[in-house]
Design an enzyme around this catalytic site. Structure first.
Site, PDB file in Angstrom:
ATOM      1  N   HIS A 101       0.847  -1.201   0.000  1.00 18.52           N
ATOM      2  CA  HIS A 101       0.000   0.000   0.000  1.00 18.52           C
ATOM      3  C   HIS A 101       0.874   1.238   0.000  1.00 18.52           C
ATOM      4  O   HIS A 101       2.089   1.165   0.258  1.00 18.52           O
ATOM      5  CB  HIS A 101      -0.921   0.031   1.219  1.00 18.52           C
ATOM      6  CG  HIS A 101      -0.193   0.132   2.532  1.00 18.52           C
ATOM      7  ND1 HIS A 101       0.481  -0.930   3.092  1.00 18.52           N
ATOM      8  CD2 HIS A 101      -0.008   1.177   3.378  1.00 18.52           C
ATOM      9  CE1 HIS A 101       1.027  -0.548   4.234  1.00 18.52           C
ATOM     10  NE2 HIS A 101       0.758   0.726   4.427  1.00 18.52           N
ATOM     11  N   ASP A 103       0.424   5.025   1.886  1.00 15.85           N
ATOM     12  CA  ASP A 103      -0.458   5.654   2.866  1.00 15.85           C
ATOM     13  C   ASP A 103      -1.199   6.847   2.280  1.00 15.85           C
ATOM     14  O   ASP A 103      -0.641   7.606   1.486  1.00 15.85           O
ATOM     15  CB  ASP A 103       0.357   6.159   4.063  1.00 15.85           C
ATOM     16  CG  ASP A 103       1.144   5.045   4.742  1.00 15.85           C
ATOM     17  OD1 ASP A 103       0.652   3.906   4.751  1.00 15.85           O
ATOM     18  OD2 ASP A 103       2.237   5.332   5.261  1.00 15.85           O
ATOM     19  N   HIS A 259       4.831   0.330   0.444  1.00 10.78           N
ATOM     20  CA  HIS A 259       5.514  -0.460   1.470  1.00 10.78           C
ATOM     21  C   HIS A 259       4.611  -1.597   1.956  1.00 10.78           C
ATOM     22  O   HIS A 259       3.397  -1.581   1.737  1.00 10.78           O
ATOM     23  CB  HIS A 259       6.018   0.408   2.630  1.00 10.78           C
ATOM     24  CG  HIS A 259       4.967   1.246   3.279  1.00 10.78           C
ATOM     25  ND1 HIS A 259       4.518   2.432   2.762  1.00 10.78           N
ATOM     26  CD2 HIS A 259       4.283   1.069   4.434  1.00 10.78           C
ATOM     27  CE1 HIS A 259       3.611   2.963   3.552  1.00 10.78           C
ATOM     28  NE2 HIS A 259       3.437   2.145   4.580  1.00 10.78           N
ATOM     29  N   ARG A 274       5.370   6.164  14.457  1.00  8.67           N
ATOM     30  CA  ARG A 274       5.246   6.702  13.095  1.00  8.67           C
ATOM     31  C   ARG A 274       4.728   8.136  13.127  1.00  8.67           C
ATOM     32  O   ARG A 274       3.697   8.412  13.744  1.00  8.67           O
ATOM     33  CB  ARG A 274       4.266   5.836  12.294  1.00  8.67           C
ATOM     34  CG  ARG A 274       4.342   6.084  10.806  1.00  8.67           C
ATOM     35  CD  ARG A 274       3.374   5.214  10.035  1.00  8.67           C
ATOM     36  NE  ARG A 274       2.186   5.966   9.699  1.00  8.67           N
ATOM     37  CZ  ARG A 274       1.247   5.545   8.864  1.00  8.67           C
ATOM     38  NH1 ARG A 274       1.347   4.372   8.287  1.00  8.67           N
ATOM     39  NH2 ARG A 274       0.209   6.282   8.607  1.00  8.67           N
TER      40      ARG A 274
END
Ligand code: SIN
Length: 284
Positions: A101, A103, A259, A274
């Site tokens: 995917h 983000d 990623h 994150r």
């Protein structure tokens, strides 16, 4: 001068570069920040080892690259709401991000990227794969490039984070790590091939996580071409597999990469912090 003499070493795989001789806890000057941003635009992911950032220093670093996007769906570090937790406990089976995917493609103005810092890593496993969307585009035939350049694609957050999330349908044990399904209302349309905002290079901009279909096409019409593109983009020669240790950082650009967090460490804990940095509208 602080942190300006770092070296850049290409990963040797299909994407990414290591940034060496740098201590990010000292902060980055404007010159260092500009060089890092250019390198990110060129290589798609920056990898760092042995960093000792406190949560405050992690926030300060991210703010050097833009406004922080506070995640709507992930749990946050209690003391630092700007830092999302990517966590899997030993008794949990499902991980976050366990499929290719990019983000935030469901947002009208997708996030630029994320700075993911490893806090606790399993004894083995838990690597992250990255894939290069410049190379994915470049290695298509001229005919398909031309076709894709005339297309837009529809992206959504609903099927991942919403009430009918595919995670829920699969009975995934993510309830303590994902929340706020009512906020999963984002749908967006972006060019299928974008001009990268930093490098100006063309990049394929569809992804298996959030892309639903080509704009104006049905799901069934879109599926064969999307599946072909997904298999092509994820070819090993377009990818790099990053092994984490506490203090490792991957800073990726969502507009140039995908990623995939591997889920091969059941029985161990993996905890990542994150921070996501805002981006902007994408253009062909
Ligand atoms: C993510 O998709 O943001 C998680 C990546 C990872 O945990 O390696």
């Amino acid at each position: 001068m602080q942190n300006e003499d770092f070296t850049i070493r290409p990963s040797g795989g299909g994407v990414g570069a290591f940034v060496e001789n740098v201590d990010l806890s000292l902060g980055v000057t404007d010159q260092a920040r500009d060089r890092l941003r250019q390198t990110l635009g060129e290589h798609g992911v920056l990898f760092f080892r042995d960093q000792t950032l406190t949560p405050d220093e992690h926030v300060t670093l991210a703010e050097r690259f833009g406004t922080i996007n506070v995640n709507r769906f992930f749990g946050a570090v209690e003391s630092h709401p700007m830092i999302a937790e990517v966590r899997k406990e030993p008794d949990q089976q499902t991980n976050i991000g366990g499929g290719w995917h990019t983000d935030h493609s469901y947002d009208e103005e997708p996030a630029m990227g994320s700075i993911l810092l490893a806090r606790e890593t399993p004894p083995t496993g838990g690597d992250t794969l990255f894939a290069n969307m410049y190379a994915a585009y470049e290695n298509l035939s001229d005919g398909l490039k031309q076709t894709l350049e005339g297309l837009k694609a529809v992206h959504s957050s609903r099927h991942v984070f919403g009430a009918n999330s595919r995670y829920k349908q699969e009975g995934a044990d993510l309830s303590d790590r994902f929340g706020n399904e009512a906020a999963a209302t984002q749908d967006s349309v972006h060019p299928a091939v974008i001009s990268h905002p930093i490098s100006g290079k063309k990049a394929l901009y569809v992804n298996p996580g959030f892309t639903l279909r080509f704009d104006g096409w049905t799901d069934a019409e879109s599926a064969p071409l999307l599946q072909m593109l997904y298999a092509h983009a994820a070819k090993p020669e377009h990818t790099y597999r990053f092994q984490w240790a506490p203090g490792s950082i991957a800073f990726w650009d969502n507009r140039a990469t995908w990623h995939y967090a591997l889920n091969d460490y059941h029985g161990s804990r993996r905890l990542m912090h994150r921070i996501t940095v805002e981006g902007g509208k994408l253009a062909a």
